[in-house]
Write an enzyme that holds these catalytic residues in place. Structure first.
Site, PDB file in Angstrom:
ATOM      1  N   GLN A  69       0.816  -1.211   0.000  1.00 35.52           N
ATOM      2  CA  GLN A  69       0.000   0.000   0.000  1.00 35.52           C
ATOM      3  C   GLN A  69       0.850   1.261   0.000  1.00 35.52           C
ATOM      4  O   GLN A  69       0.315   2.367   0.006  1.00 35.52           O
ATOM      5  CB  GLN A  69      -0.933  -0.008   1.213  1.00 35.52           C
ATOM      6  CG  GLN A  69      -1.957  -1.126   1.155  1.00 35.52           C
ATOM      7  CD  GLN A  69      -2.826  -1.199   2.406  1.00 35.52           C
ATOM      8  OE1 GLN A  69      -2.685  -0.413   3.336  1.00 35.52           O
ATOM      9  NE2 GLN A  69      -3.731  -2.175   2.428  1.00 35.52           N
ATOM     10  N   HIS A 137      -1.129   0.282   5.547  1.00 33.86           N
ATOM     11  CA  HIS A 137      -1.722   1.315   6.392  1.00 33.86           C
ATOM     12  C   HIS A 137      -0.813   2.534   6.594  1.00 33.86           C
ATOM     13  O   HIS A 137      -0.442   2.882   7.709  1.00 33.86           O
ATOM     14  CB  HIS A 137      -2.132   0.717   7.741  1.00 33.86           C
ATOM     15  CG  HIS A 137      -3.221  -0.303   7.639  1.00 33.86           C
ATOM     16  ND1 HIS A 137      -3.916  -0.759   8.737  1.00 33.86           N
ATOM     17  CD2 HIS A 137      -3.740  -0.958   6.565  1.00 33.86           C
ATOM     18  CE1 HIS A 137      -4.816  -1.661   8.349  1.00 33.86           C
ATOM     19  NE2 HIS A 137      -4.719  -1.790   7.033  1.00 33.86           N
ATOM     20  N   GLU A 235     -15.154   4.373   9.079  1.00 33.95           N
ATOM     21  CA  GLU A 235     -15.693   5.472   9.881  1.00 33.95           C
ATOM     22  C   GLU A 235     -15.535   6.827   9.211  1.00 33.95           C
ATOM     23  O   GLU A 235     -14.586   7.048   8.457  1.00 33.95           O
ATOM     24  CB  GLU A 235     -14.979   5.545  11.237  1.00 33.95           C
ATOM     25  CG  GLU A 235     -15.187   4.349  12.117  1.00 33.95           C
ATOM     26  CD  GLU A 235     -14.514   4.488  13.476  1.00 33.95           C
ATOM     27  OE1 GLU A 235     -14.678   3.557  14.296  1.00 33.95           O
ATOM     28  OE2 GLU A 235     -13.831   5.514  13.723  1.00 33.95           O
ATOM     29  N   TYR A 256     -10.647  -9.723   9.970  1.00 35.31           N
ATOM     30  CA  TYR A 256     -10.854 -10.354   8.673  1.00 35.31           C
ATOM     31  C   TYR A 256     -11.058 -11.851   8.873  1.00 35.31           C
ATOM     32  O   TYR A 256     -10.296 -12.519   9.570  1.00 35.31           O
ATOM     33  CB  TYR A 256      -9.659 -10.100   7.758  1.00 35.31           C
ATOM     34  CG  TYR A 256      -9.504  -8.638   7.404  1.00 35.31           C
ATOM     35  CD1 TYR A 256     -10.413  -8.005   6.570  1.00 35.31           C
ATOM     36  CD2 TYR A 256      -8.460  -7.879   7.938  1.00 35.31           C
ATOM     37  CE1 TYR A 256     -10.285  -6.662   6.253  1.00 35.31           C
ATOM     38  CE2 TYR A 256      -8.317  -6.540   7.625  1.00 35.31           C
ATOM     39  CZ  TYR A 256      -9.236  -5.936   6.790  1.00 35.31           C
ATOM     40  OH  TYR A 256      -9.108  -4.609   6.491  1.00 35.31           O
TER      41      TYR A 256
END
Length: 371
Positions: A69, A137, A235, A256
Site C-alpha cells: 500500500q 496502512h 468510519e 478479517y
C-alpha cells in the site's frame, strides 16, 4: 444508516474520462490554466494538460519505498500556489540509508518548476516515527487548516497505524494511527494539544485512528476524515484536538475472516463515536465537499466519498455537523475510486485505482454529452 439511491429530482450523473493510462493514480490537485497534477503510487507525479494529454513524470522526487500500500500518495497545493508554486506531498519513506525493509509515512514540501517538469527545493518536513517493517496502512491524506475562513499556515496529515502495530494507535509516544498537525516548515504549532506533555509526541492532534484515506476541510471550517475499518467499521470522524477515536479498543468491525477485535466493544468512556460507520465496509478513499451550484443548491455542503470495494461514490448529507443520509452515486461505474476532489470549475473529479487508471469528471449526463 442504510444507503439509498439518489433522490428522484437529483441530476443523473455520468463519469467522463479526462485522461487514461495512469498507473494506480492516488491523488489529484488542480493547477492554474485547467491543468491537473496527479500522483501515481509506484512513485511518479505527472502533469495532465487541460485537453487530457499526460506528460512525462516530473523529476526531483525523493527515494520512495513503493510496494504494497506504500508509494507516492497524497498531494496538496499550497493555498498561495499561484504566487509561490509550493506544494506538499506524502509518501512511504525508506529507513536510514535508504533501507526499504523499514519505512514510514513522510510529508514533504517542494516547488513546482515554472515549466512544470520538475520539483525543486524538496524538503521532508515531517517523518512518522518509528520506522516499521510493514507495507500496509500508511494513511497519508493532507489538508491545510483553516481558521475564520483563512488558512492558518499549518497542515494536517492523517497517518495509518501500520496494521500489525494497531495497538500503537493508543500510544502517544508513536505517530501510528494519528492525525498530526505541523507548520509548513515542519515546526510544531504552539497550540497543539500535546506540545507541553513529556509523555506524548508534540505533533499529535488526535489519536486512535486506523487507516485514514480521506481528509478535507468542510464548509464548517473543520477537518473531516474517513478511515478504513477492518472487516466492517469504516468510519467518518471530525477530529478534535486531543481526542481519542478509539481504535483498536472500540470498533464496529471484526477481524478479517471473523472474530472480535480486542474485547469486541463499540463504546468506552473517553473515546469518541464515529459520525458514521459503514458496516459492511465500502473501503472509502478520497473525500470532497460540494461548494458549487453545479449539482443544484440542495447538494451544496454535502460530502462525496469514493469507494474502493463497492466501486462507486457515496454522497453524504451533512447538517449541523451530523451525517443525516447516504445516497449512492454512479453504482454502474464498476471501478475502484481512489480520490475525489472538487475542481475550481465546480465539477467533481475522481481517480480510478487500476493499472490503467483514469481521471474522470462527474457531470449531469446531458451536460457530459453536450460538452
Amino acid at each position: 444508516m442504510a444507503a439509498t439511491p439518489a433522490a428522484a429530482d437529483a441530476p443523473r450523473l455520468e463519469a467522463r474520462a479526462v485522461a487514461d493510462g495512469l498507473e494506480h493514480p492516488w491523488a489529484l490537485a488542480f493547477l492554474p490554466g485547467g491543468r491537473y497534477l496527479v500522483t501515481e503510487k509506484p512513485g511518479r507525479m505527472r502533469v495532465i494538460e487541460a485537453d487530457g494529454r499526460v506528460q512525462a513524470p516530473l523529476s526531483g522526487l525523493p527515494a520512495i519505498a513503493a510496494g504494497g500500500q506504500g508509494g507516492l500518495l497524497d498531494v496538496q497545493l499550497d493555498s498561495d500556489f499561484e504566487r509561490n508554486r509550493t506544494l506538499y506531498f506524502c509518501f512511504s519513506e525508506p529507513g536510514p540509508g535508504g533501507d526499504r525493509s523499514v519505512n514510514s509515512t513522510a510529508l514533504a514540501r517542494a516547488r513546482l518548476s515554472d515549466d512544470a517538469t520538475r520539483l525543486t527545493d524538496v524538503k521532508v518536513i515531517f517523518s512518522q516515527q518509528p520506522k516499521y517493517a510493514s507495507r500496509l496502512h500508511f494513511g497519508c491524506r493532507i489538508a491545510e487548516r483553516v481558521v475564520d475562513g483563512k488558512p492558518d499556515g499549518t497542515l494536517f496529515l492523517a497517518l495509518g497505524e501500520r496494521s500489525t502495530a494497531k495497538e500503537e494507535a493508543q500510544n502517544l509516544k508513536s505517530h501510528f494511527g494519528k492525525v498530526v498537525r505541523v507548520g509548513k516548515d515542519g515546526s510544531v504549532p504552539a497550540d497543539n494539544p500535546f506540545r507541553q506533555r513529556a509523555d506524548a509526541l508534540p505533533e499529535i492532534w488526535s489519536w486512535g485512528h486506523r487507516n485514514p484515506q480521506g481528509a478535507a476541510i468542510g464548509p464548517d471550517g473543520q477537518l473531516w476524515v474517513h478511515e478504513h475499518g477492518a472487516q466492517g467499521g469504516d468510519e467518518v470522524n471530525r477530529p478534535v484536538a486531543g481526542r481519542n477515536y478509539g481504535w483498536p479498543v472500540i470498533t464496529h468491525g471484526v477481524n478479517y475472516g471473523g472474530g472480535r477485535i480486542g474485547d469486541g466493544i463499540t463504546a468506552k468512556d473517553g473515546m469518541e463515536q464515529p459520525l458514521l460507520h459503514w458496516t459492511p465496509s465500502i473501503a472509502p478513499s478520497g473525500l470532497a465537499f460540494i461548494t458549487s451550484d453545479r449539482y443544484g443548491a440542495a447538494w451544496k455542503g454535502q460530502m462525496v466519498v469514493g469507494a474502493l470495494k463497492t466501486r462507486m461514490l457515496e454522497r453524504l448529507a451533512v447538517q449541523d455537523g451530523r451525517i443525516t443520509a447516504r445516497h449512492l452515486l454512479l453504482p454502474e461505474l464498476g471501478q475502484r475510486v481512489r480520490d475525489v476532489r472538487e475542481g475550481p470549475d465546480g465539477w467533481l473529479y475522481l481517480l480510478t485505482d487500476d493499472s490503467k487508471g483514469q481521471l474522470m469528471r462527474i457531470q449531469p449526463a446531458a451536460a457530459a454529452k453536450a460538452r
